[in-house]
Design an enzyme around this catalytic site. Structure first.
Site, mmCIF file in Angstrom:
data_model
loop_
_atom_site.group_PDB
_atom_site.id
_atom_site.type_symbol
_atom_site.label_atom_id
_atom_site.label_comp_id
_atom_site.label_asym_id
_atom_site.label_seq_id
_atom_site.Cartn_x
_atom_site.Cartn_y
_atom_site.Cartn_z
ATOM 1 N N ASP A 1 -8.100 7.124 -17.939
ATOM 2 C CA ASP A 1 -8.868 6.995 -19.170
ATOM 3 C C ASP A 1 -10.355 6.886 -18.883
ATOM 4 O OD1 ASP A 1 -8.164 4.445 -17.971
ATOM 5 O OD2 ASP A 1 -9.157 3.494 -19.675
ATOM 6 N N ASP B 1 -6.607 2.342 -10.263
ATOM 7 C CA ASP B 1 -7.840 1.574 -10.318
ATOM 8 C C ASP B 1 -9.023 2.538 -10.226
ATOM 9 O OD1 ASP B 1 -10.079 -0.105 -9.726
ATOM 10 O OD2 ASP B 1 -8.683 -1.661 -9.096
ATOM 11 N N ASP C 1 0.825 -1.199 0.000
ATOM 12 C CA ASP C 1 0.000 0.000 0.000
ATOM 13 C C ASP C 1 0.867 1.259 0.000
ATOM 14 O OD1 ASP C 1 -1.748 2.080 0.690
ATOM 15 O OD2 ASP C 1 -2.979 0.772 1.941
ATOM 16 N N TYR D 1 -0.833 -0.038 -20.243
ATOM 17 C CA TYR D 1 -2.255 0.143 -19.993
ATOM 18 C C TYR D 1 -2.811 1.295 -20.826
ATOM 19 C CZ TYR D 1 -6.719 0.971 -17.792
ATOM 20 O OH TYR D 1 -8.066 1.151 -17.595
ATOM 21 N N GLU D 2 -2.071 2.373 -20.899
ATOM 22 C CA GLU D 2 -2.501 3.511 -21.706
ATOM 23 C C GLU D 2 -2.732 3.100 -23.155
ATOM 24 O OE1 GLU D 2 -0.639 7.713 -23.398
ATOM 25 O OE2 GLU D 2 0.418 6.567 -21.855
#
Length: 247
Positions: A183, A147, A125, A223-224
């Site tokens: 996004d 997330d 974390d 991811y982008e």
């Protein structure tokens, strides 16, 4: 957050948990034997000494050399951005936080193969790290495609929210950059609103291109690329920490 590694696994005292869990899964496909061995041999030496006293100047005490700045990436995923920044800025110390084991293994492997000496890792974390750092330590912070927790009942789990922004601003130097990308249209709206309402950061954007396009020193992530391929428009916000924080 309750899904944490034990003190036996990390060799450190488990930090106190605060608030809801803000990230998803911690494990994916099984690691190869080579990566398991790397995680066992190399990761302990890359972890932050969270059980030790907070360093007065983290940029000089964590990396075995005096770095000109300290950057923090929260949720580095597979590590593309973190590693690119470390390669391009060898005189900057980077702390990368990521609870997903497979992503951590990729970064540890790259550090070992390339001999990168300016990265430290927290495989849990990110709030543990922010709580541990002293005031005015971080010169740049990246929160890239966190997330989104799209379900309404999970919205309180979003990282870019008032409580965390207050803690983050505390450890950032005046004028430090906060880069936030997503996004998800709803997260673009709520994240921007949370930052501006906090009074802790200013947004120097002057035209849409200032947040619709990445700057040249902002490496892309896997991811982008998937988000763009799926037809989702990404937003790339850059904020600056105010000189005076309003409590």
């Amino acid at each position: 957050m309750t899904d944490v590694k034990s003190t036996v696994e990390t060799g450190e005292a488990a930090p106190a948990r605060r608030g809801p869990r803000l990230y998803g899964r911690q494990k994916g496909h099984a690691l190869s034997a080579h990566r398991r061995q790397l995680m066992q041999d190399r990761l302990p030496g890359l972890r932050l000494p969270l059980a030790s006293a907070t360093p007065a100047r983290a940029s000089s005490s964590l990396f075995g050399k005096d770095c000109k700045a300290l950057w923090l990436e929260i949720g580095f995923g597979a590590g593309e951005h973190l590693l690119a920044q470390a390669r391009a800025n060898p005189d900057v110390g980077l702390i990368g936080c990521e609870p997903f084991e497979n992503g951590v293994a990729k970064v540890v492997g790259a550090i070992d193969t390339e001999g990168l000496a300016n990265i430290r890792v927290h495989d849990n974390d990110a709030r543990d790290v922010v709580s541990w750092l002293a005031d005015k330590q971080v010169h740049r912070c990246f929160i890239l495609f966190p997330d989104p927790w799209p379900k309404k009942r999970h919205a309180k789990r979003r990282l870019v929210a008032p409580e965390f922004l207050r803690e983050l601003a505390r450890v950032m130097v005046p004028g430090a950059e906060l880069r936030f990308a997503t996004d998800i249209a709803d997260y673009q709206r709520t994240g921007l609103a949370a930052v501006l309402k906090s009074g802790l950061f200013n947004w120097p954007a002057r035209e849409p291109q200032d947040w619709r396009e990445r700057s040249e020193d902002w490496p892309a992530t896997r991811y982008e690329g998937k988000a763009i391929a799926a037809g989702r428009r990404c937003a790339y916000f850059t904020f600056r920490r105010n000189a005076v924080l309003v409590r």
